[in-house]
Scaffold this active site. Structure first.
Site, short mmCIF file in Angstrom:
data_model
loop_
_atom_site.label_atom_id
_atom_site.label_comp_id
_atom_site.label_asym_id
_atom_site.label_seq_id
_atom_site.Cartn_x
_atom_site.Cartn_y
_atom_site.Cartn_z
N ARG A 47 0.81 -1.21 0.28
CA ARG A 47 0.14 0.25 -0.20
C ARG A 47 0.94 1.22 0.14
O ARG A 47 0.50 2.33 -0.60
CB ARG A 47 -1.12 -0.10 1.33
CG ARG A 47 -1.63 1.36 1.37
CD ARG A 47 -3.31 1.10 1.93
NE ARG A 47 -3.22 0.19 3.19
CZ ARG A 47 -2.59 0.64 4.31
NH1 ARG A 47 -1.87 1.71 4.44
NH2 ARG A 47 -2.56 -0.48 5.11
N TYR A 98 -14.34 16.46 -17.06
CA TYR A 98 -14.72 15.00 -16.82
C TYR A 98 -15.87 15.01 -15.99
O TYR A 98 -16.05 15.39 -14.87
CB TYR A 98 -13.47 14.17 -16.65
CG TYR A 98 -13.97 12.81 -16.54
CD1 TYR A 98 -13.95 11.97 -17.56
CD2 TYR A 98 -13.62 12.06 -15.15
CE1 TYR A 98 -14.30 10.65 -17.43
CE2 TYR A 98 -14.12 10.71 -15.07
CZ TYR A 98 -14.40 9.79 -16.15
OH TYR A 98 -14.60 8.59 -16.07
N ASP A 170 -5.40 18.65 -15.88
CA ASP A 170 -5.99 17.15 -16.48
C ASP A 170 -5.40 17.05 -17.87
O ASP A 170 -6.06 17.68 -18.62
CB ASP A 170 -7.26 16.93 -16.22
CG ASP A 170 -7.69 15.32 -16.45
OD1 ASP A 170 -7.11 14.88 -17.15
OD2 ASP A 170 -8.60 14.85 -15.97
N LYS A 195 -6.44 5.64 -20.10
CA LYS A 195 -6.85 5.99 -21.27
C LYS A 195 -5.51 5.81 -22.28
O LYS A 195 -5.05 4.80 -22.42
CB LYS A 195 -7.09 7.31 -21.37
CG LYS A 195 -8.09 7.81 -20.27
CD LYS A 195 -9.52 6.97 -20.43
CE LYS A 195 -10.39 7.19 -19.10
NZ LYS A 195 -10.70 8.48 -18.81
C1 LIG Z 1 -11.25 8.99 -17.40
C2 LIG Z 1 -10.75 10.31 -17.13
C3 LIG Z 1 -10.70 10.63 -15.53
C4 LIG Z 1 -10.92 9.75 -14.46
O1 LIG Z 1 -9.88 8.56 -14.86
P1 LIG Z 1 -10.30 7.06 -14.15
O2 LIG Z 1 -8.97 6.46 -14.46
O3 LIG Z 1 -11.45 6.49 -14.94
O4 LIG Z 1 -10.62 7.08 -12.90
C5 LIG Z 1 -10.43 12.01 -15.63
N1 LIG Z 1 -10.18 12.79 -16.49
C6 LIG Z 1 -10.24 12.50 -17.58
C7 LIG Z 1 -10.01 13.52 -18.73
C8 LIG Z 1 -10.61 11.30 -18.25
O5 LIG Z 1 -10.95 11.07 -19.37
#
Ligand SMILES: *Cc1c(COP(=O)(O)O)cnc(C)c1O
Length: 363
Positions: A47, A98, A170, A195
């Site tokens: 962890r 998001y 982000d 992603k």
């Molecule tokens: C998918 C996504 C997230 C969240 O990520 P997870 O891995 O699904 O928790 C945050 N910001 C953007 C732009 C995303 O596409």
């Protein structure tokens, strides 16, 4: 070293004991100690840390030319660690973030004293107008999801600095191949590694990247204290996926450009959203029925949430990814029920364009 080389070599040294070219999966929860408190390596409990975390952190920090990275179980757990460090305060966020980011701010962290104001991301004046004495962070997602609008990070970070506010970006849609926010003055980057960075739709993960040692220490602390850690196996898969990030992004971009072109000018397509780079394309049809017929007509684009994998995906954000935003607000932000989002994969360009053309004929 350039990005494509770093993605393959940094954080991926052959195993010292066996010479295995690819570092193994350290599928362990705990580590032997020589005497109480006398550790063999830097790890005591997964962890808190694991060699697969460390390897991936080295790679991902290097891709942003940054000093530090902390990997998490998901993009949202990375965002959670960011908020936990920020504590009760006010944050300014671009409004078309998001859906999960919107949800965690308004439905979870609001209870813990985090106030969020949502502004038009492209308009610097609206960021400035939203600042209160309690504002500690700007949160900018760019390009945005699903409308793919772009925030001017250089001027936003200059504004943040002048007001003693920090900037988190982000950068999930852009990846380090197309945008390096720390170099544009940001303090912190978050990627959902689920992603493009993972790239194969086979894991969930996230990362925070910074040059600030105090923030790095805090994010490591919150990961351990709250249990936001990823699994060693998922980190290993991410390390494997990220090696091809640069070549994948080239094909994603080539295909997205061709798909946007095929959609532009079609009578039913009211607006095509494509920032000119990246692998995402959105299209607003005149009617919801046309959007549904288009989705149904596609054969190569699988109907699914998420994005950034090698395979092409299609989704209807109003019902899928952005359903957690109240309808009125969603519509006001342009996420209407006739908006379709495409994550353009790395298949052969011609096959994808043919698929788009055939589906357009169905509507
Ligand atoms: C998918 C996504 C997230 C969240 O990520 P997870 O891995 O699904 O928790 C945050 N910001 C953007 C732009 C995303 O596409």
């Amino acid at each position: 070293m350039k990005l494509a080389t770093k993605a393959i070599h940094v954080g991926q040294r052959p195993d010292k004991e066996t010479g295995a070219v690819i570092p193994p999966i350290y599928q362990t929860s705990t580590y032997q100690q020589k005497a109480p408190g006398d550790l063999i390596g830097p790890y005591d409990y997964t962890r808190a840390g694991n060699p697969n975390f460390t390897n991936l952190e080295e790679t991902l920090a290097s891709l942003e030319d940054a000093k530090f990275a902390t990997v998490f179980a998901s993009g949202l757990s990375a965002i959670t660690a960011w908020i936990l460090e920020a504590g009760p305060c006010h944050v300014v966020v671009n409004e078309d973030v998001y859906g999960g980011t919107y949800r965690v701010l308004t439905q979870v962290f609001k209870k813990f004293g985090v106030e969020a104001s949502f502004v038009k991301g492209a308009d610097l004046k609206s960021w400035e107008a939203a600042i209160t004495p309690k504002t500690r962070w700007f949160f900018a997602e760019t390009p945005t999801n699903p409308l793919l609008s772009v925030v001017d990070l250089k001027n936003l970070s200059a504004l943040a600095r002048s007001k003693d506010i920090r900037l988190i970006v982000d950068s999930t849609f852009a990846t380090p191949c197309l945008q390096q926010p720390l170099k544009m003055g940001a303090d912190l980057i978050i990627h959902s590694t689920t992603k493009y960075i993972g790239g194969h739709s086979d894991l969930i993960g996230g990362v925070l990247i910074t040059n600030n040692p105090k923030l790095k220490e805090q994010y490591d602390f919150f990961r351990k204290a709250v249990g936001l850690n990823p699994a060693p196996h998922d980190c290993w898969l991410t390390s494997r996926g990220v090696k091809t990030l640069a070549v994948r992004m080239e094909q994603h971009q080539k295909n997205a450009k061709a798909v946007a072109k095929a959609l532009q000018g079609h009578a039913a397509a009211e607006t095509v959203f494509y920032p000119g780079f990246g692998g995402m394309v959105s299209v607003r049809f005149k009617k919801k029925a046309q959007a549904l017929a288009f989705i149904k007509g596609l054969k190569l684009f699988t109907l699914a949430e998420s994005l950034g994998g090698v395979e092409s995906l299609v989704c209807l954000p109003s019902i899928m990814t952005h359903a957690s935003i109240p309808e009125k607000e969603r519509e006001a932000r342009g996420v209407t029920d006739s908006l379709v989002r495409l994550s353009v994969g790395i298949e052969e360009t011609e096959d994808l364009v043919d698929d788009i053309r055939t589906a357009l004929k169905e509507i």
